[in-house]
Motif scaffolding. Structure first.
Motif, PDB file in Angstrom:
ATOM      1  N   GLY A 216       0.838  -1.199   0.000  1.00  0.00           N
ATOM      2  CA  GLY A 216       0.000   0.000   0.000  1.00  0.00           C
ATOM      3  C   GLY A 216       0.867   1.240   0.000  1.00  0.00           C
ATOM      4  N   GLU A 217       0.270   2.351   0.416  1.00  0.00           N
ATOM      5  CA  GLU A 217       1.008   3.613   0.452  1.00  0.00           C
ATOM      6  C   GLU A 217       1.415   3.954   1.878  1.00  0.00           C
ATOM      7  N   THR A 218       2.706   4.240   2.046  1.00  0.00           N
ATOM      8  CA  THR A 218       3.178   4.775   3.321  1.00  0.00           C
ATOM      9  C   THR A 218       3.718   6.170   3.062  1.00  0.00           C
TER      10      THR A 218
ATOM     11  N   LEU B 155       5.615   1.819  -3.354  1.00  0.00           N
ATOM     12  CA  LEU B 155       6.516   2.740  -4.025  1.00  0.00           C
ATOM     13  C   LEU B 155       6.608   4.014  -3.197  1.00  0.00           C
ATOM     14  N   VAL B 156       7.818   4.490  -3.005  1.00  0.00           N
ATOM     15  CA  VAL B 156       8.028   5.795  -2.380  1.00  0.00           C
ATOM     16  C   VAL B 156       8.682   6.680  -3.436  1.00  0.00           C
ATOM     17  N   GLY B 157       8.677   7.985  -3.217  1.00  0.00           N
ATOM     18  CA  GLY B 157       9.348   8.880  -4.142  1.00  0.00           C
ATOM     19  C   GLY B 157      10.858   8.711  -4.028  1.00  0.00           C
ATOM     20  N   ALA B 158      11.573   9.204  -5.058  1.00  0.00           N
ATOM     21  CA  ALA B 158      13.039   9.193  -5.002  1.00  0.00           C
ATOM     22  C   ALA B 158      13.456  10.440  -4.229  1.00  0.00           C
ATOM     23  N   ASP B 159      13.111  10.466  -2.938  1.00  0.00           N
ATOM     24  CA  ASP B 159      13.334  11.670  -2.141  1.00  0.00           C
ATOM     25  C   ASP B 159      13.659  11.277  -0.699  1.00  0.00           C
ATOM     26  N   GLU B 160      13.972  12.282   0.103  1.00  0.00           N
ATOM     27  CA  GLU B 160      14.422  12.003   1.468  1.00  0.00           C
ATOM     28  C   GLU B 160      13.309  11.385   2.335  1.00  0.00           C
TER      29      GLU B 160
ATOM     30  N   VAL C 200      10.768  -5.014   9.180  1.00  0.00           N
ATOM     31  CA  VAL C 200       9.858  -5.350   8.077  1.00  0.00           C
ATOM     32  C   VAL C 200      10.705  -5.544   6.812  1.00  0.00           C
ATOM     33  N   ASP C 201      10.430  -6.600   6.066  1.00  0.00           N
ATOM     34  CA  ASP C 201      11.161  -6.886   4.831  1.00  0.00           C
ATOM     35  C   ASP C 201      10.702  -5.927   3.727  1.00  0.00           C
ATOM     36  N   VAL C 202      11.616  -5.092   3.254  1.00  0.00           N
ATOM     37  CA  VAL C 202      11.263  -4.135   2.193  1.00  0.00           C
ATOM     38  C   VAL C 202      12.030  -4.434   0.904  1.00  0.00           C
ATOM     39  N   THR C 203      12.465  -5.677   0.736  1.00  0.00           N
ATOM     40  CA  THR C 203      13.279  -5.992  -0.450  1.00  0.00           C
ATOM     41  C   THR C 203      12.492  -5.793  -1.753  1.00  0.00           C
ATOM     42  N   HIS C 204      11.156  -5.863  -1.706  1.00  0.00           N
ATOM     43  CA  HIS C 204      10.365  -5.651  -2.921  1.00  0.00           C
ATOM     44  C   HIS C 204       9.789  -4.230  -3.011  1.00  0.00           C
ATOM     45  N   ALA C 205      10.083  -3.389  -2.031  1.00  0.00           N
ATOM     46  CA  ALA C 205       9.654  -1.985  -2.099  1.00  0.00           C
ATOM     47  C   ALA C 205      10.729  -1.217  -2.858  1.00  0.00           C
ATOM     48  N   ARG C 206      10.345  -0.105  -3.482  1.00  0.00           N
ATOM     49  CA  ARG C 206      11.365   0.666  -4.213  1.00  0.00           C
ATOM     50  C   ARG C 206      10.922   2.116  -4.375  1.00  0.00           C
ATOM     51  N   SER C 207      11.884   2.948  -4.766  1.00  0.00           N
ATOM     52  CA  SER C 207      11.527   4.332  -5.053  1.00  0.00           C
ATOM     53  C   SER C 207      11.221   4.449  -6.539  1.00  0.00           C
ATOM     54  N   ASP C 208      10.433   5.456  -6.869  1.00  0.00           N
ATOM     55  CA  ASP C 208       9.976   5.642  -8.245  1.00  0.00           C
ATOM     56  C   ASP C 208       9.971   7.140  -8.544  1.00  0.00           C
ATOM     57  N   GLU C 209      10.486   7.485  -9.722  1.00  0.00           N
ATOM     58  CA  GLU C 209      10.649   8.902 -10.088  1.00  0.00           C
ATOM     59  C   GLU C 209       9.345   9.585 -10.485  1.00  0.00           C
TER      60      GLU C 209
ATOM     61  N   TYR D 163      -4.086  15.637   3.582  1.00  0.00           N
ATOM     62  CA  TYR D 163      -3.271  14.786   2.705  1.00  0.00           C
ATOM     63  C   TYR D 163      -2.590  15.587   1.613  1.00  0.00           C
ATOM     64  N   HIS D 164      -1.349  15.219   1.298  1.00  0.00           N
ATOM     65  CA  HIS D 164      -0.711  15.617   0.044  1.00  0.00           C
ATOM     66  C   HIS D 164      -0.260  14.309  -0.584  1.00  0.00           C
ATOM     67  N   ARG D 165      -1.207  13.619  -1.191  1.00  0.00           N
ATOM     68  CA  ARG D 165      -0.870  12.283  -1.702  1.00  0.00           C
ATOM     69  C   ARG D 165      -1.325  12.051  -3.135  1.00  0.00           C
ATOM     70  N   ALA D 166      -2.158  12.941  -3.705  1.00  0.00           N
ATOM     71  CA  ALA D 166      -2.577  12.754  -5.098  1.00  0.00           C
ATOM     72  C   ALA D 166      -1.337  12.818  -5.986  1.00  0.00           C
ATOM     73  N   GLY D 167      -1.172  11.860  -6.897  1.00  0.00           N
ATOM     74  CA  GLY D 167      -0.020  11.850  -7.800  1.00  0.00           C
ATOM     75  C   GLY D 167       1.275  11.395  -7.138  1.00  0.00           C
ATOM     76  N   SER D 168       1.169  10.852  -5.931  1.00  0.00           N
ATOM     77  CA  SER D 168       2.373  10.375  -5.239  1.00  0.00           C
ATOM     78  C   SER D 168       2.950   9.158  -5.961  1.00  0.00           C
ATOM     79  N   ALA D 169       4.199   8.836  -5.656  1.00  0.00           N
ATOM     80  CA  ALA D 169       4.836   7.647  -6.246  1.00  0.00           C
ATOM     81  C   ALA D 169       3.960   6.414  -5.997  1.00  0.00           C
ATOM     82  N   ALA D 170       3.400   6.320  -4.804  1.00  0.00           N
ATOM     83  CA  ALA D 170       2.614   5.131  -4.432  1.00  0.00           C
ATOM     84  C   ALA D 170       1.401   4.933  -5.323  1.00  0.00           C
ATOM     85  N   SER D 171       0.899   6.035  -5.918  1.00  0.00           N
ATOM     86  CA  SER D 171      -0.296   5.914  -6.758  1.00  0.00           C
ATOM     87  C   SER D 171       0.024   5.250  -8.092  1.00  0.00           C
ATOM     88  N   PHE D 172       1.311   4.997  -8.352  1.00  0.00           N
ATOM     89  CA  PHE D 172       1.720   4.319  -9.595  1.00  0.00           C
ATOM     90  C   PHE D 172       1.968   2.817  -9.391  1.00  0.00           C
ATOM     91  N   LEU D 173       1.641   2.311  -8.210  1.00  0.00           N
ATOM     92  CA  LEU D 173       1.819   0.871  -7.953  1.00  0.00           C
ATOM     93  C   LEU D 173       1.039   0.044  -8.982  1.00  0.00           C
TER      94      LEU D 173
END
Ligand code: ATP
Length: 315
Positions: A8-10, A53-58, A72-81, A102-112
């Motif tokens: 999901g989205e974190t 997916l998280v953003g390619a950010d801090e 928590v195993d995050v080996t299949h999680a990744r950042s996305d531009e 919320y500031h989540r519309a268009g976030s990296a996670a929405s591209f899962l």
């Protein structure tokens, strides 16, 4: 395959000490319904994998680092531009009333997409956990949820859905349209008393009928959460009510996720329905008694702490 796979989205979570419009101090943490459950399970010693997916950010780094630190195993999680890490801001407006921004519309996670999720289900885990938030994030996340439910069903892995309706993301009608078709393929459904209608057939009009219809459709366990009143669990041959644990409320946010972590932990440990609900109300109570969504969740040796006498000192 591990015990549990969830996705999901974190987001980065900024919690204001005062009112946001007045400025001042905020505390930075992370928050996401599924990762809250993952952290709860990891603290209880279960092997759990979170995908997202998280953003390619801090703030994306903060999300991954926090989950890693919690085991928590995050080996299949990744950042996305394609987008930034989402953000949730909260302030305590009056008393226990918390305002969420919320500031989540268009976030990296929405591209899962299903491609992000399916490889992480092979080899199959013992359980898959989903929430009704993910399909509200976009077409790809909705596809990913459907694909995961299908894959779990095909490999005989029980899937759990926490309805978790977010009125800021979509309407009740949209949620019902997305969630109802999933129900027959789910093993466990967790819903607040006002959310059951979003996953049960529209023809059922009372809670009793909704529970019965879901069990008839093949769901093994239907769990209804009632906040400070506790929860009810239903299987084909049993109905159990478990009252909430009495604790001093610090912050009710995250109670539902903590509850699910306790419930699934009990299931993995082979506890009966009463035992599963007992662990669920215990972890739920830890979440409300501590501030933060997941920070106060118990480790396994801490599960008994609510039974200690007030005023005792932990040594
Ligand atoms: P949230 O969306 O805030 O995470 P929720 O609406 O999904 O919460 P609730 O029904 O509020 O979920 O809470 C889940 C469980 O947590 C309850 O069934 C109960 O066991 C526990 N809980 C909630 N509120 C309290 C409270 N005030 N005192 C003790 N336990 C509580």
């Amino acid at each position: 395959g591990g015990d549990v796979v969830t996705f999901g989205e974190t987001m980065a979570a900024l919690r204001a000490d005062g009112l946001i419009r007045l400025g001042g101090t905020m505390r930075l943490s992370v928050a996401g319904a599924e990762s809250n459950v993952a952290i709860g399970l990891a603290r209880l010693g279960h092997r759990v994998r979170w995908i997202g997916l998280v953003g390619a950010d801090e703030t994306g780094e903060l999300v991954l680092r926090t989950l890693r630190a919690e085991g928590v195993d995050v080996t299949h999680a990744r950042s996305d531009e394609r987008g930034p890490t989402g953000m949730i801001l909260t302030e305590r407006r009056v008393g226990e009333l918390i305002r969420v921004i919320y500031h989540r519309a268009g976030s990296a996670a929405s591209f899962l997409s299903p491609d992000d999720v399916l490889p992480a289900l092979d080899p199959p885990p013992r359980l898959v956990h989903l929430t009704g938030i993910t399909p509200a994030l976009g077409r790809g996340p909705a596809e990913a949820v459907r694909a995961a439910v299908r894959a779990a069903a095909a490999s005989g892995v029980p899937a759990c859905l926490d309805v978790n309706h977010r009125a800021r993301l979509w309407s009740r009608d949209q949620a019902a349209e997305a969630l109802r078709p999933l129900a027959p393929s789910l093993s466990i459904i967790v819903a607040s008393d006002d959310e059951l209608e979003l996953v049960a057939p529209a023809s059922a009009t009372t809670e009793r009928d909704r529970v019965a219809a879901l069990l008839d459709a093949g769901v093994t366990e239907v769990i209804v959460k009632r906040g400070g009143e506790g929860a009810d669990g239903h299987t084909a041959d049993q109905a159990v009510h478990t009252p909430a644990r009495r604790v001093q409320v610090a912050d009710v946010v995250g109670a539902g996720d903590a509850f699910v972590a306790g419930y699934l932990s009990g299931l993995l440990d082979g506890l009966d329905l009463t035992g599963r609900l007992g662990r669920a109300v215990t972890t739920g109570a830890f979440a409300v008694a501590c501030s933060g969504d997941w920070e106060g969740l118990p480790t396994r040796p801490e599960l008994g702490l609510l039974d200690t006498l007030p005023g005792s000192i932990l040594r």
